[in-house]
Design an enzyme around this catalytic site. Structure first.
Site, short mmCIF file in Angstrom:
data_model
loop_
_atom_site.label_atom_id
_atom_site.label_comp_id
_atom_site.label_asym_id
_atom_site.label_seq_id
_atom_site.Cartn_x
_atom_site.Cartn_y
_atom_site.Cartn_z
CD GLU A 90 23.17 50.17 20.64
OE1 GLU A 90 23.59 49.08 21.07
OE2 GLU A 90 22.07 50.65 20.97
CE LYS A 139 20.55 53.92 22.44
NZ LYS A 139 20.41 52.51 22.06
#
Length: 768
Positions: free
Chosen positions: A490, A602
């Site tokens: 993300e 991430k």
């Protein structure tokens, strides 16, 4: 806050010493639940310091109107919120006109808290000196019953140490509560009725908009030195609260104990007009059994769970505590008996993420529930998605898709999309692939094909239609591309040709085409029904195949790796090792603009695909991509360390695999991401289980057969786990020198260990 205050222990989460700065973190870590409800570990008595109050009922939510700066077509109307339910745990303590409050009292000594995971209860003990110099010893114990899942029980004991005292104990139920997480500060609850009858209290309330009807209830009994004193309370009622006020005098060193039973009845399980009667029935069962018997029943229920789900680790207490903490919370959150429920990323421990269902369930949780419970539990999770297929088709229609294309929501309570960040809602479409993968994974593991003709094929067709329409042909590349997406990472939004998304889209179409043929051949009646309902045609299937066969995958000849997305090599490729540690975690230190332009990942993204579809890639390919992408990974998602631990173990990098394992298993206990006060990371806990069973244990299903490649970290003397594979239970015990297998069942089983065939027979130990 001291991040290392949880004491290592094999079976308990232990805290010694009272620190107000740790209260919110402990409220998360010591949370309890029973699948039907859950609560943060708030104190029973009044506490005026910083606290995050939270009691939650499974499946009860509120559609909090979306709050965004600029409305875009397709935005969900609301973000679903798990609701802070009316509280039943409160017990105010007043001694000689002084209120017990750990935040304001003179002194707190010998404070200890224990979450006993083996037996499923939470306790506290402490000595306190009040402002009036009275010294009290307090001991509490509470649990949420697994056997009577509408009820919880509290034992609260007060002993005055330096004086005879006048004691006022006030148990109460309170519907005047608010959500910590609210967009508009709406009132979520409408309180309709407060009644008291025979020392029982009931508050009926329903949620605004969703109109869930609930009854919160309580009943108490009082004892001095274990003798029931038949004390009768005064009753006090306000608009949203019922209190029972018990007054008595007790001598120095005598112990006053109150047993409080409370909980919820809900119209998900009962007629909405009969919730008080249902509550009376539940209270009758609880009080007839009594606190001690209910606690004994609780211990037996947890013993049964642990018998199947436990993982033992020898020689490493922190690792052992970590895995049991994860398994415990997974079982507290979801029992698997109700196909209308699912697993929220925070479970019953907080309100972040709305308590809703994400793709985490299919990608991470289903393997845990398949292997540690009966396969019906995993089937219920798949049934949940089938029941939401029409909503998934509606979600896709809102974004312009047609002909029965289905886009499952990123976040949902009832099948509708309710996530309102555009880069997630519109672009993180890979979640569709996880649902298809779970159907494949369920059949691969259980051998139960029946779900597919009954329900699964319709889901697969809707998903394949979505991918066909979402891809477009690029004349420049002479391939089909998928533009404007967010992959599992993300920290990259609105990118083109995220490798994982493109790969899972192609796989979904191929798998759906293969499954259509299988159903057509073996389940002709089901196929007739499904083809009539979905109106699939040869022409449409040919168009799907064209997209799948010609999907584009970005690749760098120079680096000899697939690219996470088209523009990855345009970034300033500074590895995490060369990143100033004062800048971590970047999601709390950097602007979103800076994060999006960075190379930092991430969680596993391209490597997530290589985890799912491991058999499509050589170990050498995995190693190349792991070496390229892991150095850019900041692991700021709870879902990241587990996948990397599994892959490091496959690559024989056991020190790295062990480090990732400790990070995933103790993510909350050691508060790696500095956010445990908001609640725990429940869905990633299933990934922790996978990091042992699939990572160190090397368990896979290959060619319809269970296969193991056991490895063990140097830090461990041994470890063991059980899996339920097609109604036969296998115990796997790995030491530094050998692996042993024991089979519970009624027929022999052939497995593979390090590529070699091994036959195991019931109740015989086989050593490899």
């Amino acid at each position: 806050m001291n991040l290392d205050y949880i004491i290592p222990n094999n079976w308990s989460i232990l805290e010694e010493g009272f620190d107000p700065d740790q209260v919110k973190a402990s409220e998360s870590l010591f949370s309890i639940g029973n699948g039907a409800m859950g609560q943060r570990a708030n104190f029973e008595e009044h506490y005026s310091g910083p606290t995050f109050q939270g009691s939650y009922i499974a499946g009860v939510y509120y559609p909090d109107k979306t709050r965004v700066g600029w409305w875009k077509n397709g935005y969900p109307e609301y973000f679903a919120k798990v609701l802070n339910a009316p509280s039943w745990i409160g017990i105010d303590i007043n001694v000689n006109n002084e209120q017990l409050d750990l935040f304001t009292c003179k002194k707190v000594e010998n404070f200890g808290r224990e979450l006993n995971m083996k037996e499923g209860w939470l306790s506290r003990r402490f000595k306190v000196t009040l402002k009036n110099n009275l010294e009290l010893q307090i001991e509490t114990k509470r649990f949420l019953s697994l056997g009577l899942d509408e009820v919880g029980a509290i034992e609260y004991a007060v002993t005055p140490l330096n004086s005879n005292v006048d004691l006022v104990i006030t148990p109460y139920i309170d519907a005047g509560i608010t959500n910590e997480d609210s967009n508009w500060d709406d009132a979520f609850w409408n309180i309709s009725n407060l009644t008291v009858e025979n020392n029982q209290a009931f508050i009926e309330a329903q949620t605004m908009k969703t109109n869930f009807h609930t009854c919160t209830f309580m009943q108490s009994e009082c004892f001095i030195n274990n003798q029931n004193i038949g004390l009768q309370p005064q009753v006090e009622k306000t608009d949203n609260k019922i209190s029972f006020i018990y007054k008595t005098s007790i001598n120095q060193n005598e112990t006053f104990t109150i047993h409080k039973f409370g909980g919820y009845t809900v119209d998900r399980d009962h007629n909405k007009n009969e919730l008080v009667e249902a509550a009376k029935s539940t209270l009758s069962k609880a009080t007839t059994a009594g606190f001690a018997q209910l606690l004994e029943n609780q211990k037996q229920a947890w013993a049964k769970i642990w018998d199947m789900a436990d993982i033992t680790i020898e020689g490493d207490v922190k690792a052992q505590q970590g895995i049991r903490f994860n398994i415990f919370h997974l079982n507290q959150t979801y029992s698997g008996t109700d196909a209308t429920l699912n697993i929220g990323p925070k479970g019953f421990t907080g309100e972040k993420y709305g308590g809703s269902t994400y793709w985490d369930t299919e990608a991470y949780c289903i393997p845990f529930y398949m292997a540690t419970k009966d396969q019906e539990v995993a089937r219920n999770l798949l049934t949940y998605r089938y029941k939401h297929l029409e909503k998934a088709i509606e979600n896709a229609e809102k974004l312009g898709f047609k002909n029965g294309a289905a886009l499952y929501p990123m976040v949902t309570m009832n099948g509708e999309e309710c996530h309102n960040e555009w880069e997630i809602t519109f672009e993180e479409i890979h979640r569709n692939g996880a649902i298809a993968f779970a159907i494949f994974n369920y059949y691969r593991y259980t051998g139960d094909f029946s779900y597919i003709p009954e329900m699964g094929l319709e889901v697969l067709i809707g998903i394949a239609r979505f991918w066909h329409q979402r891809a477009n042909f690029s004349t420049n590349k002479n391939k089909y591309v998928i533009l404007g997406v967010t992959g599992p990472n993300e920290y990259e939004n609105n990118v083109n040709n995220n490798w994982y998304t493109n790969y899972i889209a192609k796989w979904c179409i191929d798998y759906t085409l293969e499954t259509i043929e299988k159903v057509k051949e073996g389940h002709s009646n089901d196929f007739e029904r499904i083809s009539g309902k979905t109106k699939i045609s040869h022409e449409e299937l040919a168009l799907w195949k064209k997209v799948a066969d010609n999907m584009y995958f970005p690749y760098s000849e120079e680096e000899n790796v697939y690219l996470q997305q088209d523009g990855f090599l345009d970034k300033e490729l500074i590895t995490v090792a060369d990143l100033d540690q004062s800048q971590r975690p970047i999601n709390q230190k950097w602007s979103w603009d800076r994060i999006l332009r960075s190379p930092y990942i991430k969680q596993a993204d391209l490597l997530q695909g290589m985890y799912f579809f491991e058999d499509k890639f050589t170990t050498e390919e995995l190693e190349r991509h792991f070496d390229f992408y892991e150095p850019f990974t900041v692991h700021e998602s709870s879902l990241s360390p587990c996948v990397h631990s599994i892959q490091a173990a496959k690559l024989d990098r056991m020190d790295q695999a062990y480090t990732f394992y400790l990070r995933t298993s103790r993510l909350d206990l050691d508060d790696y991401n500095h956010e445990v006060h908001e609640g725990l990371h429940i869905t990633s806990m299933a990934g922790t289980w996978m990091s042992i069973v699939e990572g160190f244990g090397g368990m896979r299903v290959k060619n319809d057969t269970l296969s193991f490649e056991p490895k063990i970290p140097n830090q461990w003397e041994g470890y063991s786990f059980k899996v339920n594979f097609r109604h036969q239970i296998i115990t796997v015990s790995v030491s530094q020198n050998e692996t042993q297998f024991i089979l519970e069942g009624d027929k022999d089983l052939t497995i593979y260990v390090d590529g070699k065939e091994v036959s195991i027979s019931p109740n015989n130990r086989v050593t490899v």
